[in-house]
Design a protein around this motif. Structure first.
Motif, mmCIF file in Angstrom:
data_model
loop_
_atom_site.group_PDB
_atom_site.id
_atom_site.type_symbol
_atom_site.label_atom_id
_atom_site.label_comp_id
_atom_site.label_asym_id
_atom_site.label_seq_id
_atom_site.Cartn_x
_atom_site.Cartn_y
_atom_site.Cartn_z
ATOM 1 N N LEU A 209 90.267 54.537 25.509
ATOM 2 C CA LEU A 209 90.141 53.766 24.279
ATOM 3 C C LEU A 209 91.268 52.739 24.195
ATOM 4 O O LEU A 209 92.237 52.787 24.962
ATOM 5 C CB LEU A 209 90.194 54.709 23.070
ATOM 6 N N ILE A 210 91.166 51.802 23.268
ATOM 7 C CA ILE A 210 92.186 50.767 23.111
ATOM 8 C C ILE A 210 93.559 51.413 22.943
ATOM 9 O O ILE A 210 93.752 52.297 22.108
ATOM 10 C CB ILE A 210 91.886 49.871 21.885
ATOM 11 N N GLY A 211 94.532 50.982 23.755
ATOM 12 C CA GLY A 211 95.896 51.507 23.690
ATOM 13 C C GLY A 211 96.152 52.706 24.564
ATOM 14 O O GLY A 211 97.316 53.092 24.758
ATOM 15 N N GLU A 212 95.119 53.305 25.111
ATOM 16 C CA GLU A 212 95.284 54.473 25.968
ATOM 17 C C GLU A 212 95.438 54.076 27.427
ATOM 18 O O GLU A 212 94.991 53.004 27.853
ATOM 19 C CB GLU A 212 94.084 55.416 25.837
ATOM 20 N N ALA A 213 96.082 54.969 28.211
ATOM 21 C CA ALA A 213 96.177 54.761 29.650
ATOM 22 C C ALA A 213 94.787 54.902 30.259
ATOM 23 O O ALA A 213 94.004 55.779 29.868
ATOM 24 C CB ALA A 213 97.134 55.767 30.264
ATOM 25 N N CYS A 214 94.479 54.041 31.178
ATOM 26 C CA CYS A 214 93.168 54.071 31.821
ATOM 27 C C CYS A 214 93.146 55.125 32.923
ATOM 28 O O CYS A 214 94.184 55.450 33.525
ATOM 29 C CB CYS A 214 92.827 52.701 32.398
ATOM 30 N N THR A 215 91.981 55.637 33.199
ATOM 31 C CA THR A 215 91.849 56.665 34.241
ATOM 32 C C THR A 215 91.978 56.050 35.627
ATOM 33 O O THR A 215 92.341 56.725 36.579
ATOM 34 C CB THR A 215 90.500 57.383 34.118
ATOM 35 N N SER A 216 91.684 54.763 35.733
ATOM 36 C CA SER A 216 91.808 54.059 37.004
ATOM 37 C C SER A 216 93.064 53.205 36.988
ATOM 38 O O SER A 216 93.430 52.638 35.959
ATOM 39 C CB SER A 216 90.587 53.171 37.246
ATOM 40 N N SER A 217 93.726 53.113 38.121
ATOM 41 C CA SER A 217 94.938 52.291 38.209
ATOM 42 C C SER A 217 94.612 50.830 38.495
ATOM 43 O O SER A 217 95.494 49.978 38.448
ATOM 44 C CB SER A 217 95.853 52.829 39.316
ATOM 45 N N SER A 218 93.356 50.543 38.796
ATOM 46 C CA SER A 218 92.966 49.174 39.124
ATOM 47 C C SER A 218 92.375 48.471 37.906
ATOM 48 O O SER A 218 92.078 49.088 36.883
ATOM 49 C CB SER A 218 91.939 49.181 40.262
ATOM 50 N N PHE A 219 92.206 47.180 38.039
ATOM 51 C CA PHE A 219 91.643 46.374 36.957
ATOM 52 C C PHE A 219 90.208 46.809 36.666
ATOM 53 O O PHE A 219 89.420 47.067 37.570
ATOM 54 C CB PHE A 219 91.672 44.904 37.346
ATOM 55 N N THR A 220 89.875 46.913 35.366
ATOM 56 C CA THR A 220 88.536 47.313 34.935
ATOM 57 C C THR A 220 88.098 46.411 33.794
ATOM 58 O O THR A 220 88.832 46.233 32.819
ATOM 59 C CB THR A 220 88.526 48.788 34.460
#
Length: 391
Positions: free
Chosen positions: A314-325
């Motif tokens: 969600l907005i402001g959370e760390a993404c599960t992927s380290s790459s651009f999404t």
């Protein structure tokens, strides 16, 4: 320059009723521009400034190849500026700029801080290139169909020789006036980047949901569009047929229902897809679809194989992927996964909220962008997001 005489009446009358004749009564915005032009005739160049003239200005889709910039940008030739090679003027407006009169001195003659910017290049693209930035003058945004399709005028604009200044890198760079440098002056110039049948796909615009039409986006971020006449009953996912317009002042006709575009942008064959605004609190897409690129409702399973990635953060959370999404968050609160300091820095890829206007970003934030290459060497940088850069 394209004519500004009664163009908006012509667009509505010819596009929605079928008549190709222009309106005879001058529009209020036409009167404003004529008044400004009359006043400009009595102006004289400031001491030490050379008068230059502006050619026709073009928006992103009118350029060859197509170039949609991070904020609406209009480009044209400058003449009599003094260079041996091509000289160019640019007007860059914050996406949220509304019709009105703007004092160009408010931008501080700095391409980083200005929201309504006028600047030019002498001998563009050569080692002798010089930058000139407006430090005074007036910009009139007389009328706006979409952020990319506007009518306006410049008056008494002083352009000062400038150099690149802090910040010297990033989405937006700064400029600083050269002490004792050269000066150019624009007495008066107009622009008109409105197309017949043009529209604004964003939710709440005057042209996003006209009767028996669909406003079909021309850019990835759906800030610029062209009307289709939607006279059928077909809806989401149904095969459709589009009949080309018979003249410049008519619209392409489809057998889709109102609010559904007939398009093959996301499929091999044309189909009816509901139009949407990914920035709206409720994009309103049919069940099982999301509001994707070009403001079209489509299944996530269709977007992913053609290169558009999704993340559950969600907005402001760390993404599960380290790459651009491209897509994180949920419908009505979308963002993009971006690592602001790169793989070598301590930060991680985070879901940054989407924004269309640079002015929508908060203190210490900047408007980043996603670059999509277009055919013929063009590009689309309109998909923006706010991220913290500390400036």
């Amino acid at each position: 320059m394209k004519s500004i005489n009664g163009w908006w009446g012509a667009v509505l009358v010819s596009g929605l009723i079928g008549c190709g004749q222009e309106a005879h009564e001058p529009a209020p915005e036409q009167a404003e521009i004529r008044a400004a032009e009359q006043e400009a005739r009595f102006l004289t160049p400031p001491a030490g400034c050379t008068e230059v003239t502006v050619g026709e200005l073009f928006n992103g889709i009118e350029l060859t190849p197509v170039q949609y910039e991070r904020q609406p940008t209009f480009r044209g030739d400058l003449s009599s500026i003094g260079g041996a090679q091509r000289d160019e003027v640019r007007i860059r407006l914050d996406m949220n700029t509304q019709p009105g009169l703007y004092d160009l001195s408010q931008g501080g003659a700095n391409t980083f801080t200005c929201e309504q910017c006028v600047f030019g290049y002498q001998d563009m693209g050569t080692t002798a290139q010089k930058l000139f930035v407006a430090d005074s003058g007036a910009l009139l945004l007389a009328l706006q169909v979409s952020p990319q399709q506007t009518v306006g005028a410049l008056s008494n604009v002083v352009l000062r020789e400038s150099v690149l200044a802090t910040p010297t890198s990033g989405p937006y760079t700064g400029s600083s006036v050269v002490s004792g440098g050269e000066c150019r002056w624009i007495r008066f110039a107009t622009w008109n980047t409105v197309r017949p049948g043009g529209c604004d796909p964003r939710e709440g615009s005057l042209t996003s949901n006209l009767p028996d039409t669909a406003c079909v986006a021309d850019d990835y971020a759906a800030t610029d569009g062209t009307l289709q006449r939607a006279l059928g009953t077909k809806t989401q996912g149904e095969a459709c047929t589009a009949t080309s317009a018979e003249s410049e002042y008519a619209l392409t006709t489809t057998d889709c229902e109102q609010g559904f575009a007939c398009t093959d942008l996301l499929s091999d064959n044309a189909q009816c897809l509901k139009t949407c605004d990914f920035m709206a609190p409720t994009p309103g897409c049919p069940t099982g679809t999301v509001c994707g690129v070009y403001g079209l409702c489509i299944e996530q399973s269709v977007l992913e194989p053609i290169g558009f990635a999704f993340d559950t953060a969600l907005i402001g959370e760390a993404c599960t992927s380290s790459s651009f999404t491209e897509f994180c968050g949920v419908e009505g609160a979308r963002g993009t996964c971006f690592d602001a300091d790169g793989a070598a820095g301590p930060a991680v890829a985070t879901c940054h909220r989407y924004a269309r206007a640079r002015s929508e970003c908060g203190a210490g934030e900047e408007l980043g962008y996603i670059y999509y290459p277009l055919s013929g060497g063009g590009g689309d940088r309109g998909y923006g997001f706010c991220y913290f850069d500390g400036r």
